[in-house]
Design an enzyme around this catalytic site. Structure first.
Site, PDB file in Angstrom:
ATOM      1  N   GLY A 118       0.842  -1.207   0.000  1.00 46.53           N
ATOM      2  CA  GLY A 118       0.000   0.000   0.000  1.00 46.53           C
ATOM      3  C   GLY A 118       0.869   1.245   0.000  1.00 46.53           C
ATOM      4  O   GLY A 118       0.623   2.212  -0.742  1.00 46.53           O
ATOM      5  N   THR A 119       1.907   1.198   0.832  1.00 46.54           N
ATOM      6  CA  THR A 119       2.850   2.321   0.928  1.00 46.54           C
ATOM      7  C   THR A 119       3.500   2.575  -0.427  1.00 46.54           C
ATOM      8  O   THR A 119       3.682   3.722  -0.851  1.00 46.54           O
ATOM      9  CB  THR A 119       3.944   1.962   1.961  1.00 46.54           C
ATOM     10  N   THR A 141       8.266  -5.647   4.566  1.00 47.48           N
ATOM     11  CA  THR A 141       7.087  -6.361   5.051  1.00 47.48           C
ATOM     12  C   THR A 141       7.469  -7.775   5.456  1.00 47.48           C
ATOM     13  O   THR A 141       8.261  -8.436   4.758  1.00 47.48           O
ATOM     14  CB  THR A 141       5.926  -6.448   4.039  1.00 47.48           C
ATOM     15  N   ILE A 142       6.884  -8.222   6.548  1.00 47.88           N
ATOM     16  CA  ILE A 142       7.118  -9.619   6.969  1.00 47.88           C
ATOM     17  C   ILE A 142       6.442 -10.568   5.981  1.00 47.88           C
ATOM     18  O   ILE A 142       6.724 -11.746   5.975  1.00 47.88           O
ATOM     19  CB  ILE A 142       6.597  -9.893   8.400  1.00 47.88           C
ATOM     20  N   ASP A 143       5.542 -10.048   5.130  1.00 45.90           N
ATOM     21  CA  ASP A 143       4.788 -10.915   4.212  1.00 45.90           C
ATOM     22  C   ASP A 143       5.584 -11.330   2.967  1.00 45.90           C
ATOM     23  O   ASP A 143       5.189 -12.255   2.261  1.00 45.90           O
ATOM     24  CB  ASP A 143       3.506 -10.206   3.751  1.00 45.90           C
ATOM     25  N   GLU A 174      -3.098 -16.722   8.145  1.00 44.03           N
ATOM     26  CA  GLU A 174      -4.314 -15.960   8.512  1.00 44.03           C
ATOM     27  C   GLU A 174      -5.342 -15.972   7.388  1.00 44.03           C
ATOM     28  O   GLU A 174      -6.531 -15.962   7.623  1.00 44.03           O
ATOM     29  CB  GLU A 174      -3.956 -14.488   8.731  1.00 44.03           C
ATOM     30  N   ARG A 191       6.123  -9.554  14.286  1.00 48.19           N
ATOM     31  CA  ARG A 191       6.673  -8.307  13.744  1.00 48.19           C
ATOM     32  C   ARG A 191       7.601  -7.607  14.726  1.00 48.19           C
ATOM     33  O   ARG A 191       8.134  -6.536  14.429  1.00 48.19           O
ATOM     34  CB  ARG A 191       5.529  -7.350  13.386  1.00 48.19           C
TER      35      ARG A 191
HETATM   36  O1  F6P Z   1       1.376  -6.550   6.394  1.00 48.83           O
HETATM   37  C1  F6P Z   1       1.978  -7.063   7.516  1.00 48.83           C
HETATM   38  C2  F6P Z   1       0.987  -7.722   8.433  1.00 48.83           C
HETATM   39  O2  F6P Z   1       1.647  -8.081   9.630  1.00 48.83           O
HETATM   40  C3  F6P Z   1       0.252  -8.927   7.867  1.00 48.83           C
HETATM   41  O3  F6P Z   1       0.994 -10.111   7.903  1.00 48.83           O
HETATM   42  C4  F6P Z   1      -0.943  -8.978   8.764  1.00 48.83           C
HETATM   43  O4  F6P Z   1      -1.988  -9.681   8.146  1.00 48.83           O
HETATM   44  C5  F6P Z   1      -1.267  -7.527   8.966  1.00 48.83           C
HETATM   45  O5  F6P Z   1      -0.046  -6.824   8.773  1.00 48.83           O
HETATM   46  C6  F6P Z   1      -1.813  -7.177  10.305  1.00 48.83           C
HETATM   47  O6  F6P Z   1      -2.168  -5.821  10.295  1.00 48.83           O
HETATM   48  P1  F6P Z   1      -2.413  -4.924  11.572  1.00 48.83           P
HETATM   49  O7  F6P Z   1      -1.097  -4.743  12.267  1.00 48.83           O
HETATM   50  O8  F6P Z   1      -2.936  -3.654  11.029  1.00 48.83           O
HETATM   51  O9  F6P Z   1      -3.359  -5.677  12.452  1.00 48.83           O
END
Ligand code: F6P
Length: 356
Positions: free
Chosen positions: A112-113, A133-135, A230, A283
């Protein structure tokens, strides 16, 4: 030289390490350097909330998690919409940039950023994006920072669950972060010997999950570990349209998909099932050495791009080399796990079930 810097979206472990890399790379080579740090992501740029940073702000932060600038989610789709007071956010960001007479904005964040960074580029600002990103789902880079550190934590959680699962002959589900993509679940699952791995990219069939658990039981293994993303989704739900799925989920009675899967397994097998959700732990904490190196390299390469006045790029890692990838080519694209990739085949080959 005047540089602005911000960290946006969900945080991760190596944001500070990356900013330190940029600043060290610049201050080592540029005499007259001013770094403006914007607080809480794009919010700071929109509302002019910033501070002139000194080199001591970047000392001792290589190993520190989180972000010294703070972060927030400012959805890309709302960027063109005025805020509650009618403020035009894009114009406000441009005005802060021009008021400070910045040469460039260094933007650290995920998908998004990156889309907003590209929007600012289209609006004429000089931007450089660093893939956080951790993703690990940013298109155009082999790896994002935060990913390896998060694998370590998710893996450690599954390792801990392993011993208790074995003692009690239970089925355990560990829910790993990742709503849209399953890289983290895939790597943490393989690294910790999960028996079943469920990813958003490979919709699952509950009967296949039950088969895999029963197969283990027959082989004398009393416990089974599932690593579930998730965003894991059943075949039935994956076949629904977005609208139908949204409607179905209006009355969803589980806190997350893992609890639904747990209830189904319990009902179909009679086995006790427990769910563990490490959540935002994934995270947090200190970046792992891999991420520290990655961020130092990406940050240093970003500094070089700034000195070359080569803007509008993401600084990516491709085949072990840092490289500049035009934002216009990658913004808005997602890098998911290809269900046909060799890693999935190799994992299946050693008996890991993906529930398909
Ligand atoms: O984008 C990183 C992330 O940690 C995803 O893995 C996770 O689904 C989401 O952010 C969680 O978002 P938030 O911190 O806004 O709950």
């Amino acid at each position: 030289m005047k540089i602005g810097m911000l960290t946006s979206g969900g945080d991760c472990q190596a944001l500070n390490a990356a900013m330190r890399g940029v600043v060290k790379g610049l201050s080592n080579n540029v005499d007259d350097l001013e770094i403006y740090g914007f607080y809480n992501g794009y919010k700071g740029l929109i509302y002019g909330n910033y501070r002139l940073l000194e080199s001591k702000d970047f000392s001792g932060i290589l190993t520190v998690g989180g972000t010294i600038l703070g972060s927030s989610r400012q959805p890309f789709k709302l960027m063109r919409q005025p805020d509650e007071n009618g403020l035009d956010k894009v114009e406000a960001m441009k005005s802060t940039y021009y008021k400070l007479n910045l040469d460039c904005l260094v933007i650290l964040g995920g998908n998004g950023t990156q889309k907003t960074a590209n929007l600012l580029r289209e609006e004429g600002l000089n931007v450089i994006h660093l893939p956080k990103t951790i993703d690990n789902d940013i298109y155009g880079t082999d790896v994002t920072f935060g990913f390896q550190s998060a694998i370590d934590i998710a893996c450690e959680a599954i390792d801990c669950i392993h011993t208790t699962a074995a003692s009690h002959n239970r089925v355990f589900i560990v829910e790993v972060m990742g709503h849209k993509v399953g890289w983290l679940t895939l790597y943490a699952g393989v690294a910790s010997g999960a028996d079943i791995i469920l990813l958003p990219e490979i919709p699952y069939d509950m009967d296949k999950i039950v088969d895999a658990i029963e197969k283990r039981h027959k082989a004398g293994k009393g416990f089974t570990i599932l690593a579930v993303a998730e965003g894991a989704i059943s075949k039935e739900d994956a076949a629904l349209s977005k609208k139908e799925l949204k409607k179905k989920r209006e009355n969803y009675k589980y806190p997350s998909v893992s609890y639904e899967i747990a209830a189904d397994i319990q009902e179909k097998t009679g086995t006790e099932v427990r769910v563990t959700v490490p959540g935002h732990m994934q995270r947090g904490g200190s970046p792992c050495p891999y991420d520290r190196v990655l961020c130092t390299r990406l940050g240093s390469a970003a500094a070089k791009a700034i000195m070359d006045e080569d803007y509008g790029n993401m600084i990516a890692m491709v085949n072990g080399e840092t490289t500049r990838v035009p934002l216009k080519d990658v913004a808005g694209k997602l890098k998911g796990v290809n269900p046909k990739c060799s890693m999935i085949k190799e994992a299946k080959n050693i008996g890991i079930s993906f529930g398909d």
